[in-house]
Structure formats: C-alpha cells, structure tokens
Design an enzyme around this catalytic site. Structure first.
Site, PDB file in Angstrom:
ATOM      1  N   ASP A 155      20.092 -44.238  -3.436  1.00 22.65           N
ATOM      2  CA  ASP A 155      19.733 -45.203  -2.405  1.00 22.65           C
ATOM      3  C   ASP A 155      20.457 -46.514  -2.749  1.00 22.65           C
ATOM      4  OD1 ASP A 155      18.734 -46.460  -0.209  1.00 22.65           O
ATOM      5  OD2 ASP A 155      16.647 -45.952  -0.565  1.00 22.65           O
TER       6      ASP A 155
HETATM    7  C1  BGC Z   1      17.131 -47.580   2.426  1.00 23.82           C
HETATM    8  C2  BGC Z   1      17.795 -46.281   2.834  1.00 23.82           C
HETATM    9  C3  BGC Z   1      19.028 -46.588   3.646  1.00 23.82           C
HETATM   10  C4  BGC Z   1      19.947 -47.414   2.797  1.00 23.82           C
HETATM   11  C5  BGC Z   1      21.278 -47.725   3.458  1.00 23.82           C
HETATM   12  C6  BGC Z   1      18.104 -48.534   1.773  1.00 23.82           C
HETATM   13  O1  BGC Z   1      17.561 -49.802   1.606  1.00 23.82           O
HETATM   14  O2  BGC Z   1      16.046 -47.301   1.569  1.00 23.82           O
HETATM   15  O3  BGC Z   1      16.897 -45.483   3.539  1.00 23.82           O
HETATM   16  O4  BGC Z   1      19.619 -45.416   4.087  1.00 23.82           O
HETATM   17  O5  BGC Z   1      19.309 -48.638   2.486  1.00 23.82           O
HETATM   18  O6  BGC Z   1      21.156 -48.658   4.439  1.00 23.82           O
END
Ligand code: BGC
Length: 735
Positions: A284
C-alpha cells in the site's frame, strides 16, 4: 530521437517472441536486464511531473525521479491519468530507457472514473452481481480510454465496524456476499482478456485484516483471531484470486505483532501457497516505509528487506526498493533471486496487459458514455428502511430541504480522483419540473471540501432551517435530505459518533413539529445511528448512501415509484455505537439469552438487537414466505420456499438462505449466509424459489487453518427476506 534498446535491438527477438508463450517472452526480457533494472521494475512512483510540459529544472526531488525513470528505475506509476500525460510519460519509458520497457499506469478507479457509480458499499446493497459486474466494466471502459490499465480495486476487506470510514469502499460484513461481489468486480474490471484495451487489471486489497482496526480507527492495529482470519477475512480474497485477479495489495495494518506488509507467513502461506496466487503483490502507499513507525523495521533498508522477504513485489511510494534493493541483492543471494521473481511477475503482467506489444494501447481517443450504468446502479442500491405508507410519493405538493438536497459534491462519494468537483446531479436539480419546491436549510459543512482535508461541520448555525420550513409550510409532504458528506467516510475518516449532526437534528426535530409526513433521505458512506425519536417520527426512511453522478434522478425515481426500492443492507445498522462491532453472524456464547437474571451475554442499557439487520430492506409491496421444503442430495441440500407478493404493486425481494450449525466439535455462527436469489413478482402471484446449499459450504476452518467438514450435529436452514426473519428447517446429521 533515442529508442530503448529492447525496442531497437531486440525487435527481431520480440517479433519471434510474440509467437512464444508469455513465460518465454518474459525470460527473454529478464535475460537482458541488469540488477538495477530488475529492481527498477519493482519501484512505483506517484505522478511526479507534468510530462507534457518542459523538463523540470531546479526541483531536486522531481529531477531525481525523472532521472530514476530514465535509468529504468520506475516500473509503474499511479495517479497519472489522461491520454496526453500517459502518452508523454510512456514515451520517456519506451524511448529514453535502455530497454524501453513500458510503464503500467495504476489508479484508484473505485466507483467509477469520471462518471461515478454509487460507493462500493451501496453497490453491495443491490445484492445484484450482474449489475455490480456491469458497473465495474463501465468504470474500466471509461478509465482505460484515458490511459489507465490497472485499478486498485476491489477492496474486499470484511468489516463489522461502521466507525471505520473505509467500510464505504467494501462490500460489508459478510464473507459469502463479499466473496461473490469480489468475483463480480474482478470479472467486471478484467473481462475475459487482460490485453483487451478496454479492461483493467484488478487489485484485491488490503491483504489482510485491514477491516478489523481496533476501536474503528483507520490505520490502527488490527485484532482478530486466526479463526476470524480464515473464515471471514480470507474468503473474499480467495474468491477474487479464483476469479483471476491480477494483483493484490498489502494492508497498512499490523496484526499478531507484524505489519501485514512484512507478514511472510500470511503471504507465502495463505496467498501464494494455499490460494495459489501467482500475480503481483503491491505494497500500500508507503506501507514498506511505515514498518519503521510501526516499530517493526530498524530503517528503510531493513524495511525493504523484510517486505521483499514477505513477497511484496512492488514498492508503492516508499522508495525503499530503489534506494536499497541493489545493495540488498548484492549482499544476499536470496534477495537477488526475490527481485528477479518480482520483476518476472511484473513483466508477466505487462505482457498480459498487452503493453509490451503496444505501450500506448490504452490511450484511446474516444470517451464512452457510461451514464446509463451509473444511473442503473444508483437505482439498485438505495435501501428503504421504513415506510408508513407515504412512499411512493404521488401527486402531492412536496417540500424538499436538508443540506444534502442541493449537494453536488458530497453525494459523489469519497473516491473520485478523476471526477470533476460538483459534477453530481443533485436531488434538487432532479425534481425540477415536478410539484416539488426546494428551500435551502442550514449548511452541513463550512470551508474547504477536499480529499486530503478534514471536513469542518457547521456546528451551530441553524437559522436557515427555520426559514426553509417556513417556505415549505404549504406543502403536503416534507422530504429531508440529510446525512454525511462523501468526505466524512473513506480513508482516514473514522468517526466515534455515528449520529446525524446537531444542525441536521435541529432540522428534523422542527420538521416533525409541523405535523406533516416527513421522509428522510439519508446520504451516507456507512451505517449511521438514528436515535429512536428520529426513526419513530419519520414517515419513511430511504438510505441513499452516496449515489454518485446520477444519484439525483435515481433517488427521485425511487421516491416517486418509477423504480422500486431494490437494496438490502450489506451491513448491520447498530442502535448505538456501544454495540460496535456488531454483525449478524455472531456466535451463541455459553450464555445466550434472554434470561431474567443478569448473567447472560447482553448490555444492561441497550438491546442486543440491531436497529436494522443485515439483509434487510423494504419494497413498495409486501411478501409472504411459505412452505419451506428441503431435499437432501449427495452433494448437499436444496431448499425451496414459496414467496408470494401480498401487496398491490409488482416488486422484487432477495430470498436469503442462512445456516446454523451445532455439535460438530467447533463453534459456528448462529447464522451464516450461504445463498441468495432475487425473485420478481406481480401482485398476488407467487413463485417457488429454489436455493442450493452445497455440502462443502458448511465447512469451516479451525484456528490452525485446517478445513473441518460438517459431518455431524444439528443443521438449521433458514430461508427468509433478511437475517432476522424466515422459515427454518432443522435436521440432525449422523456420520
Ligand atoms: C490506500 C489504497 C490506495 C492507495 C493508492 C492508499 O492510501 O490505502 O487503498 O489504493 O492509497 O492511492
């Protein structure tokens, strides 16, 4: 113009390779790559530069990233969208790096791209797998036309905690419904062929357990038993993997003393070995680096080493692999092998997406029109919680007010990276031309509305509430659009109180005092707590969630009966926050009740019952369930129930099959959803609805992860319109 070596010198090789299987083509590319280039494939950056403009000068941070890109140090990017941007950046990767390997372009296409569908939790409320698949397909059509080829969706985190703002992005609390929706979304995004330039690679997230944060706070430690992991958290991932999801994302959270991004046992044991996932695992955002503040990794090098060992193929925005990968690989042969395998999986995805044959294939010029799909999903997702006969609204004078009535932003939902601000059709706009009058009430929030910022609520200014009700004093029915703004749920937006704001409560109280029937249309990204006085005073309550771009028309059409209320709750609605986590599939405990003395599992100041149970939702007609019959066959059971439309309108109901199990040497939830089917009935007509219960659906995994079939004990099959009602058939299985 310079061309990447792969394209310039390896073209004959590539041409031959086109006839070879993907694995052999990947091997050919891998054989050309240096260690820094292998590591580079595992690095993902957020969009860092307007690639259509001049080269950045004087901004060291950007310059560094551009340099990394040109040296083959970036394998994929996120948040770069639009044909011009994508083309320009891809051109640098293809023409200015040594090997010319194209980039993958990822984005959070969560509930649409520019045209927004209702939030995922609302879509889940449709219990309509085909419609959900169509909605994901529509999102893919729109996003791929703009150059995107990878979405960070679906989020398949099961959650029982509506305080957690990200419940808006999931499919609710149930692993069976969640698994079916995971499959539908993966199939909708990916279609049958990833190289079709109208499809997106899907990403199951967040692996694993992110939906169980302690006290409902986002990013918090998660706490769950092994039993919960195996039977609630993992099944939707497993279903998504089986449906062919190309990628999976790590969770931010930590459990059992280990951040998920560093959890080798979970990744290698469950995801890779047991589920057989062979695709790309992406961290993530910054979750590799966040293993340092978690207190798990010593420094970024250590974090990179641990994430790599735990099978994380792509480092999203921690810069850990790029900074330390080469050095790690040089000092540990195992790490060198790991980078090679990670690069192999990433290159395989690039071949499967068709990017290695045509890096620009996703940059189509034409924009598809997916408004019909967004409208359709919005109609199917709202849930009628209460109706004292006022709905559907006929030819009466309707007064419309409430802070969400003219809202064109908050009703879009939370994830709308590419939708224009203020682009939703509001309820007030949608009723223009009808016998409805809109009067503005007190605003819900004040100041800035932004994805990254906390929303400031209007805490006390209620003046406009009185003015609105005065303006609507001649009207027969009042419709109050209330609830949450899209930026009150979603990532980083946990709430301790799930009540409507004080200013909205003021409006409701005053509206009730008029004595007119009051319809509450509640816009929300999660279940909220409606106090008993609010429920009792309402003539009707329609839960509209955040219905997206076409939500205005969809909600009016449901309120006026052009469409029936179609949704059923995918999460239990609590009566008060103290009941959370609350879910229908709880265990019996050793002290079930009710009992006359205090020694049973209950609250002294609140009922155990929810405000509205999982699976619940009314229609404009009514249904009777009769004559449940269950047949046993070698493969399982087949339950048939007669459903009769006892009302005066045609309508549909979602027939739900739940099982209860006892006496097989494990404890089981009192009820677990195992099948459902929608039935459409004309007034007075009935239908025999048959639902299958395969024997293996009774299997439960124990705390060690072993699958334990249900071979003996009491089996209860309940078929009904929600998790709290239905007809029950019981049998005793004897081995
Ligand atoms: C979120 C993810 C997301 C990623 C990219 C993160 O803060 O938890 O679900 O896909 O950012 O934007």
């Amino acid at each position: 113009m310079r061309f990447g070596t792969l394209l310039l010198f390896a073209l004959p090789l590539a041409a031959v390779a086109q006839r070879k299987p993907v694995a052999a083509r990947v091997d050919s590319v891998l054989s050309l790559m240096t260690l820094p280039e292998l590591v580079g494939q595992t690095n993902q950056y957020n969009g860092f530069w307007n690639a259509t403009g001049p080269m950045p000068a004087g901004n060291e941070w950007v310059e560094q990233r551009v340099k990394a890109l040109k040296q083959g140090g970036v394998g994929s990017v996120l948040n770069v969208a639009g044909v011009d941007q994508v083309r320009a950046l891809q051109k640098v990767a293809v023409e200015e790096t040594r090997l010319g390997i194209p980039l993958i372009f990822g984005l959070d296409v969560i509930h649409g791209y520019q045209t927004l569908s209702p939030i995922p939790l609302a879509e889940a409320a449709s219990w309509d797998l085909e419609a959900i698949k169509r909605s994901a397909r529509a999102a893919a059509l729109e996003a791929t036309a703009d150059g995107i080829n990878w979405t960070f969706a679906p989020m398949v985190d099961i959650s029982r905690d509506p305080r957690w703002g990200r419940v808006m992005e999931g499919a609710g609390e149930d692993p069976y419904l969640g698994a079916r929706i995971a499959e539908a979304r993966v199939r909708g995004f990916q279609g049958d062929n990833l190289s079709d330039p109208t499809t997106l690679a899907a990403c199951l997230k967040h692996f694993a357990g992110y939906g169980f944060p302690v006290s409902g706070k986002d990013y918090h430690t998660t706490d769950y038993s092994a039993h919960t992991l195996y039977n609630w958290i993992l099944p939707p991932f497993e279903a998504g993997v089986k449906a062919g999801a190309a990628t999976v994302m790590n969770a931010f959270s930590a459990a059992n003393g280990i951040p998920a991004t560093g959890d080798s046992a979970l990744v290698w044991g469950e995801l890779r070995r047991r589920m057989g996932f062979g695709g790309v695992l992406v961290s993530d955002w910054g979750s590799i680096g966040e293993m340092i503040p978690h207190g798990y990794a010593r420094d970024l090098r250590d974090a990179a080493d641990r994430a790599l060992a735990a099978g994380c193929d792509i480092d999203m925005e921690s810069d850990a692999y790029l900074r330390h990968g080469v050095e790690l690989a040089r000092s540990h042969p195992a790490d060198s092998l790991r980078f090679r395998e990670a690069a192999r999986r990433i290159l395989t995805l690039k071949f499967e997406l068709g990017l290695m044959d045509d890096p620009y294939r996703y940059c189509r010029a034409t924009k598809p029109d997916v408004r019909a799909e967004a409208y359709d999903m919005a109609v199917r997702s709202s849930v009628l919680l209460q109706n004292k006969g006022v709905l559907p609204i006929g030819s009466v004078l309707v007064g419309l007010t409430g802070p969400m009535a003219a809202e064109k932003n908050g009703v879009l939902g939370n994830w709308r990276v590419s939708a224009k601000d203020q682009s939703a059709q509001s309820l007030a706009e949608a009723v223009e031309g009808r016998c409805w009058t809109y009067a503005a009430s007190a605003p819900h929030s004040v100041g800035q509305e932004a994805f990254h910022a906390e929303l400031t609520l209007n805490a006390a200014d209620t003046k406009a509430n009185d003015a609105a009700l005065k303006a609507l004093r001649k009207h027969d029915v009042l419709v109050l659009a209330v609830g949450e703004h899209g930026y009150e749920s979603g990532e980083g937006r946990s709430r301790a109180s799930l009540r409507l704001s004080a200013v909205q409560q003021d409006l409701i109280r005053k509206a009730y005092k008029t004595g007119k029937p009051v319809v509450l249309v509640v816009y929300a990204g999660r279940p909220l707590v409606l106090e008993p006085w609010i429920q009792e005073g309402a003539a009707a309550i329609l839960w509209a969630w955040q219905p997206g771009t076409l939500g205005g028309q969809a909600v009016v059409d449901v309120l006026c009966g052009k469409s029936e209320p179609y949704g059923r709750l995918p999460m239990t609605f609590p009566r008060s926050e103290g009941q959370i986590p609350i879910h229908y599939d709880a265990f019996s405990t050793g002290r079930p009740g009710p009992k006359s003395e205090v020694f049973w599992s209950h609250y002294t100041d609140e009922s155990n019952a929810p405000a509205y149970p999982f699976g619940y939702g009314l229609s404009y007609t009514s249904f009777a369930y009769e004559n449940l019959q269950v047949r046993e066959a070698p493969g399982g059971w087949s339950a048939t129930v007669t459903v009769r439309n006892t009302g005066a309108r045609s309508g549909s109901d979602v027939v739900q099959l739940y099982v209860g199990r006892e006496g097989n040497g494990q404890i089981y939830p009192v009820k677990s959803l195992k099948a459902f089917k929608r039935v459409v009935l004309e007034p007075g007509s009935s239908a025999a609805v048959e639902l299958e219960l395969p024997r293996e659906a009774l299997t439960q995994r124990d705390g060690q992860g072993r699958s334990i079939p249900f071979t003996h004990g009491t089996l209860r099959i309940t078929v009904g319109p929600n998790s709290a009602e239905g007809l029950t058939w019981t049998t005793n299985l004897i081995p």
